[in-house]
Design an enzyme around this catalytic site. Structure first.
Site, PDB file in Angstrom:
ATOM      1  N   GLY A  10       0.821  -1.215   0.000  1.00 28.21           N
ATOM      2  CA  GLY A  10       0.000   0.000   0.000  1.00 28.21           C
ATOM      3  C   GLY A  10       0.854   1.264   0.000  1.00 28.21           C
ATOM      4  N   ASN A  32      -2.981  -8.519   0.824  1.00 30.85           N
ATOM      5  CA  ASN A  32      -3.931  -9.245  -0.030  1.00 30.85           C
ATOM      6  C   ASN A  32      -4.298  -8.458  -1.294  1.00 30.85           C
ATOM      7  OD1 ASN A  32      -5.632  -7.275   0.907  1.00 30.85           O
ATOM      8  ND2 ASN A  32      -7.127  -8.651   1.854  1.00 30.85           N
ATOM      9  N   LEU A  33      -3.626  -7.344  -1.504  1.00 31.39           N
ATOM     10  CA  LEU A  33      -3.796  -6.524  -2.721  1.00 31.39           C
ATOM     11  C   LEU A  33      -5.232  -6.014  -2.880  1.00 31.39           C
ATOM     12  CD1 LEU A  33      -1.570  -8.602  -5.206  1.00 31.39           C
ATOM     13  CD2 LEU A  33      -0.904  -6.631  -3.817  1.00 31.39           C
ATOM     14  N   ASN A  35      -6.272  -3.198  -1.927  1.00 36.24           N
ATOM     15  CA  ASN A  35      -6.218  -1.784  -2.323  1.00 36.24           C
ATOM     16  C   ASN A  35      -4.832  -1.433  -2.866  1.00 36.24           C
ATOM     17  OD1 ASN A  35      -7.478   0.761  -2.618  1.00 36.24           O
ATOM     18  ND2 ASN A  35      -6.467   1.509  -0.757  1.00 36.24           N
ATOM     19  N   SER A 124      -4.169   7.028  13.573  1.00 34.79           N
ATOM     20  CA  SER A 124      -4.509   8.214  12.796  1.00 34.79           C
ATOM     21  C   SER A 124      -4.864   9.375  13.714  1.00 34.79           C
ATOM     22  CB  SER A 124      -5.728   7.868  11.933  1.00 34.79           C
ATOM     23  OG  SER A 124      -6.314   9.042  11.435  1.00 34.79           O
ATOM     24  N   TYR A 148     -14.451   3.999  10.738  1.00 30.69           N
ATOM     25  CA  TYR A 148     -13.006   3.872  10.504  1.00 30.69           C
ATOM     26  C   TYR A 148     -12.233   4.343  11.737  1.00 30.69           C
ATOM     27  CZ  TYR A 148      -8.337   5.312   9.096  1.00 30.69           C
ATOM     28  OH  TYR A 148      -6.983   5.510   9.062  1.00 30.69           O
ATOM     29  N   LYS A 152      -9.688   2.409  14.765  1.00 28.00           N
ATOM     30  CA  LYS A 152      -8.346   2.806  15.228  1.00 28.00           C
ATOM     31  C   LYS A 152      -8.327   2.923  16.751  1.00 28.00           C
ATOM     32  CE  LYS A 152      -6.330   2.984  11.251  1.00 28.00           C
ATOM     33  NZ  LYS A 152      -5.489   1.838  10.886  1.00 28.00           N
ATOM     34  N   ASN A 197     -10.992  10.919  -2.449  1.00 32.13           N
ATOM     35  CA  ASN A 197     -11.629  11.703  -1.383  1.00 32.13           C
ATOM     36  C   ASN A 197     -10.679  12.753  -0.848  1.00 32.13           C
ATOM     37  OD1 ASN A 197     -14.203  10.498  -0.897  1.00 32.13           O
ATOM     38  ND2 ASN A 197     -13.113   8.675  -0.173  1.00 32.13           N
ATOM     39  N   ARG A 230      -4.798  21.547   7.607  1.00 32.24           N
ATOM     40  CA  ARG A 230      -4.328  20.211   7.985  1.00 32.24           C
ATOM     41  C   ARG A 230      -2.807  20.213   8.079  1.00 32.24           C
ATOM     42  NH1 ARG A 230      -8.975  20.133   8.477  1.00 32.24           N
ATOM     43  NH2 ARG A 230     -10.532  18.609   7.806  1.00 32.24           N
ATOM     44  N   PRO A 290     -19.640  17.607   5.113  1.00 38.93           N
ATOM     45  CA  PRO A 290     -20.150  17.171   6.422  1.00 38.93           C
ATOM     46  C   PRO A 290     -19.090  16.376   7.195  1.00 38.93           C
ATOM     47  CG  PRO A 290     -21.718  16.625   4.675  1.00 38.93           C
ATOM     48  CD  PRO A 290     -20.484  17.142   3.994  1.00 38.93           C
ATOM     49  N   ASP A 292     -16.357  17.463   8.530  1.00 38.07           N
ATOM     50  CA  ASP A 292     -15.005  18.038   8.546  1.00 38.07           C
ATOM     51  C   ASP A 292     -14.799  18.951   9.750  1.00 38.07           C
ATOM     52  OD1 ASP A 292     -13.867  16.878   6.372  1.00 38.07           O
ATOM     53  OD2 ASP A 292     -13.887  18.651   5.088  1.00 38.07           O
TER      54      ASP A 292
HETATM   55  P1  NAD Z   1      -3.430   1.600   1.553  1.00 39.55           P
HETATM   56  O1  NAD Z   1      -4.842   1.186   1.289  1.00 39.55           O
HETATM   57  O2  NAD Z   1      -2.655   2.198   0.439  1.00 39.55           O
HETATM   58  O3  NAD Z   1      -2.587   0.364   2.131  1.00 39.55           O
HETATM   59  C1  NAD Z   1      -3.178  -0.634   2.925  1.00 39.55           C
HETATM   60  C2  NAD Z   1      -2.726  -1.974   2.359  1.00 39.55           C
HETATM   61  O4  NAD Z   1      -3.269  -3.015   3.164  1.00 39.55           O
HETATM   62  C3  NAD Z   1      -3.217  -2.205   0.926  1.00 39.55           C
HETATM   63  O5  NAD Z   1      -2.128  -2.599   0.121  1.00 39.55           O
HETATM   64  C4  NAD Z   1      -4.263  -3.333   1.058  1.00 39.55           C
HETATM   65  O6  NAD Z   1      -4.255  -4.161  -0.081  1.00 39.55           O
HETATM   66  C5  NAD Z   1      -3.779  -4.039   2.312  1.00 39.55           C
HETATM   67  N1  NAD Z   1      -4.817  -4.727   3.091  1.00 39.55           N
HETATM   68  C6  NAD Z   1      -6.000  -4.237   3.542  1.00 39.55           C
HETATM   69  N2  NAD Z   1      -6.629  -5.167   4.275  1.00 39.55           N
HETATM   70  C7  NAD Z   1      -5.836  -6.273   4.289  1.00 39.55           C
HETATM   71  C8  NAD Z   1      -5.929  -7.571   4.881  1.00 39.55           C
HETATM   72  N3  NAD Z   1      -6.993  -7.921   5.615  1.00 39.55           N
HETATM   73  N4  NAD Z   1      -4.925  -8.434   4.679  1.00 39.55           N
HETATM   74  C9  NAD Z   1      -3.841  -8.092   3.923  1.00 39.55           C
HETATM   75  N5  NAD Z   1      -3.692  -6.896   3.348  1.00 39.55           N
HETATM   76  C10 NAD Z   1      -4.673  -5.988   3.533  1.00 39.55           C
HETATM   77  O7  NAD Z   1      -3.469   2.588   2.797  1.00 39.55           O
HETATM   78  P2  NAD Z   1      -2.329   3.509   3.400  1.00 39.55           P
HETATM   79  O8  NAD Z   1      -2.661   4.917   3.097  1.00 39.55           O
HETATM   80  O9  NAD Z   1      -0.984   2.995   3.050  1.00 39.55           O
HETATM   81  O10 NAD Z   1      -2.602   3.293   4.951  1.00 39.55           O
HETATM   82  C11 NAD Z   1      -1.903   2.326   5.708  1.00 39.55           C
HETATM   83  C12 NAD Z   1      -2.412   2.346   7.134  1.00 39.55           C
HETATM   84  O11 NAD Z   1      -2.256   3.664   7.655  1.00 39.55           O
HETATM   85  C13 NAD Z   1      -3.884   1.998   7.263  1.00 39.55           C
HETATM   86  O12 NAD Z   1      -4.049   1.231   8.435  1.00 39.55           O
HETATM   87  C14 NAD Z   1      -4.542   3.353   7.411  1.00 39.55           C
HETATM   88  O13 NAD Z   1      -5.745   3.280   8.143  1.00 39.55           O
HETATM   89  C15 NAD Z   1      -3.488   4.123   8.186  1.00 39.55           C
HETATM   90  N6  NAD Z   1      -3.579   5.583   7.976  1.00 39.55           N
HETATM   91  C16 NAD Z   1      -3.542   6.102   6.711  1.00 39.55           C
HETATM   92  C17 NAD Z   1      -3.673   7.472   6.532  1.00 39.55           C
HETATM   93  C18 NAD Z   1      -3.670   8.089   5.145  1.00 39.55           C
HETATM   94  O14 NAD Z   1      -4.083   9.244   5.002  1.00 39.55           O
HETATM   95  N7  NAD Z   1      -3.204   7.398   4.112  1.00 39.55           N
HETATM   96  C19 NAD Z   1      -3.816   8.315   7.648  1.00 39.55           C
HETATM   97  C20 NAD Z   1      -3.828   7.749   8.915  1.00 39.55           C
HETATM   98  C21 NAD Z   1      -3.720   6.373   9.074  1.00 39.55           C
HETATM   99  N1  UDP Z   2     -10.770  19.107   0.684  1.00 38.98           N
HETATM  100  C1  UDP Z   2     -11.303  19.909  -0.307  1.00 38.98           C
HETATM  101  N2  UDP Z   2     -11.607  19.333  -1.507  1.00 38.98           N
HETATM  102  C2  UDP Z   2     -11.409  18.014  -1.771  1.00 38.98           C
HETATM  103  C3  UDP Z   2     -10.854  17.200  -0.745  1.00 38.98           C
HETATM  104  C4  UDP Z   2     -10.564  17.790   0.476  1.00 38.98           C
HETATM  105  O1  UDP Z   2     -11.488  21.114  -0.119  1.00 38.98           O
HETATM  106  O2  UDP Z   2     -11.732  17.558  -2.877  1.00 38.98           O
HETATM  107  C5  UDP Z   2     -10.397  19.720   1.986  1.00 38.98           C
HETATM  108  C6  UDP Z   2     -11.126  19.122   3.195  1.00 38.98           C
HETATM  109  O3  UDP Z   2     -12.344  19.785   3.404  1.00 38.98           O
HETATM  110  C7  UDP Z   2     -10.090  19.362   4.314  1.00 38.98           C
HETATM  111  C8  UDP Z   2      -8.738  19.259   3.574  1.00 38.98           C
HETATM  112  O4  UDP Z   2      -9.027  19.466   2.188  1.00 38.98           O
HETATM  113  O5  UDP Z   2     -10.206  20.689   4.799  1.00 38.98           O
HETATM  114  C9  UDP Z   2      -8.062  17.887   3.738  1.00 38.98           C
HETATM  115  O6  UDP Z   2      -8.996  16.877   3.383  1.00 38.98           O
HETATM  116  P1  UDP Z   2      -8.579  15.329   3.291  1.00 38.98           P
HETATM  117  O7  UDP Z   2      -9.808  14.552   2.960  1.00 38.98           O
HETATM  118  O8  UDP Z   2      -7.410  15.193   2.377  1.00 38.98           O
HETATM  119  O9  UDP Z   2      -8.052  14.987   4.753  1.00 38.98           O
HETATM  120  P2  UDP Z   2      -8.850  14.919   6.152  1.00 38.98           P
HETATM  121  O10 UDP Z   2     -10.022  15.850   6.086  1.00 38.98           O
HETATM  122  O11 UDP Z   2      -9.264  13.504   6.307  1.00 38.98           O
HETATM  123  O12 UDP Z   2      -7.869  15.352   7.174  1.00 38.98           O
END
Ligand code: NAD
Ligand code: UDP
Length: 331
Positions: A10, A32-33, A35, A124, A148, A152, A197, A230, A290, A292
């Site tokens: 990921g 498990n790919l 995402n 997170s 979600y 966490k 998103n 942010r 909504p 935010d």
């Molecule tokens: P991502 O979706 O790119 O990576 C997650 C990976 O986990 C993917 O490759 C997916 O295929 C794999 N996966 C999901 N469920 C699985 C399972 N049951 N078994 C095996 N593989 C599985 O997401 P990311 O952005 O790299 O996020 C990684 C972690 O960080 C997540 O736990 C996410 O909640 C956390 N996180 C992400 C963000 C963000 O903004 N990206 C912010 C805070 C926390």
């Molecule tokens: N945002 C926006 N347009 C978009 C996506 C996000 O204006 O298409 C804004 C959102 O309202 C927030 C900031 O960008 O103020 C970051 O949003 P994101 O979803 O990336 O992160 P999170 O809100 O989960 O921290």
């Protein structure tokens, strides 16, 4: 040291795999790919110049996971695997509770069975809910308003209970702020399915012409220019933060914010992206989205003091690297 990286194909897991290998760790990936794509394995091999051990398994599959632990002497785990979309979790709560909780429980059971006591968990900033920034690790967590975020909070709780009950269990709970950007090679980065998103992937796609305009959600917040603020952190800095957490693990449960400590508004990010990449990002000002919050940024002093880690890359570098990846790969 052999480190199991769940979710290593990921976005954050792939960058952390690079950082771990660069620091001398041996990485075993389980993903498990659901995402991500198997092409990430090849790209990681190109970046690190070595073959990777990769298991295409579901982390919630106990037998498959035990097989990995039997094949390798795993000494620590970094657990990224899980679903991460706030909006999808509101639509499909059971899907989120199942995957995020059962994968973590299964992994913890297998760790116990194989006496693996070093654990790093992807949490997170969402766990802080409505707390006022700068957010510190000492704050009481408030309800997160979405399944979600609740997964966490629940996983954090499980890990803390285990750490209290087992003297030699060491866990770092890393609360990420807003990861953006990509590896400088442009080979790995964030490639969301469908319409993104999150702000940065959407901005990149507008610059590329995939969408006409960015919708800016809200210009009437109590912030410097009315748009949401942010704490954006370059994913490579975030990845290095994981290595610092692993290097410094001691018994018990430890919570760290991984952010820059600086807030950037939506308009500031758009302007930085245009300046960094010499492109235009047209936008419309819309109603608030909504759920935010106005502002979210970290107090990062604990990670700095205890892990000797700080984020080094600025918003221009984040925008440049996000754009390089978008141009190169994301069709
Ligand atoms: P991502 O979706 O790119 O990576 C997650 C990976 O986990 C993917 O490759 C997916 O295929 C794999 N996966 C999901 N469920 C699985 C399972 N049951 N078994 C095996 N593989 C599985 O997401 P990311 O952005 O790299 O996020 C990684 C972690 O960080 C997540 O736990 C996410 O909640 C956390 N996180 C992400 C963000 C963000 O903004 N990206 C912010 C805070 C926390
Ligand atoms: N945002 C926006 N347009 C978009 C996506 C996000 O204006 O298409 C804004 C959102 O309202 C927030 C900031 O960008 O103020 C970051 O949003 P994101 O979803 O990336 O992160 P999170 O809100 O989960 O921290």
């Amino acid at each position: 040291m052999n480190i199991l990286v769940t979710g290593g194909a990921g976005y954050i897991g792939s960058h952390t795999t690079v950082a771990l290998i660069e620091s001398g760790y041996n990485v075993i990936i389980a993903d498990n790919l659901s995402n991500s794509s198997i092409s990430t394995k090849k790209n990681l091999e190109t970046i690190t110049n070595q073959e990777l051990t990769f298991y295409n398994i579901d982390v919630a599959d106990n037998n498959a996971l035990e097989n990995v632990f039997s094949n390798h002497h795993i000494e620590g785990v970094i657990h990224f695997a899980g679903y991460k979309s706030v909006s999808e979790s509101v639509e499909k709560p059971l899907y989120y509770y199942n995957n995020n909780l059962i994968s973590t429980l299964t992994l913890l059971n297998v760790c116990e069975k194989f006496s693996v006591n070093k654990f790093v968990f992807s949490s997170s900033a969402t766990v802080y809910g409505d707390n006022k920034p700068p957010l510190t690790e000492k704050m009481l967590l408030s309800p997160t308003k979405n399944p979600y975020g609740e997964t966490k909070v629940m996983c954090e709780r499980m890990l803390s209970d285990i750490a209290k009950s087992k003297e030699h269990f060491s866990v770092a709970i890393l609360r990420y702020f807003n990861p953006v950007g990509a590896h400088e090679s442009g080979l790995i980065g964030e490639a969301p399915n469908g319409i993104p998103n999150n702000l940065m992937p959407f901005v990149s796609q507008v610059a590329k012409g995939k969408h006409k305009k960015l919708n800016i959600f809200g210009d009437d917040y109590q912030t410097l220019d009315g748009t949401g603020v942010r704490d954006y952190i370059h994913v490579v800095d975030l990845a290095i933060g994981h290595v610092a957490a692993l290097d410094n693990l001691t018994n018990g449960v430890h919570y760290y914010n991984l952010g820059t400590g600086r807030g950037t508004s939506v308009l500031e990010l758009v302007k930085a992206f245009e300046r960094a990449n010499d492109v235009e990002v047209p936008y419309d000002l819309m109603d608030r989205r909504p759920g935010d919050i106005a502002e979210c940024y970290a107090d990062v002093s604990k990670a700095e003091k205890e892990l000797g880690w700080t984020a080094k890359r600025d918003i221009i570098e984040m925008c440049r690297d996000a754009w390089r990846f978008e141009k190169k790969h994301h069709i």
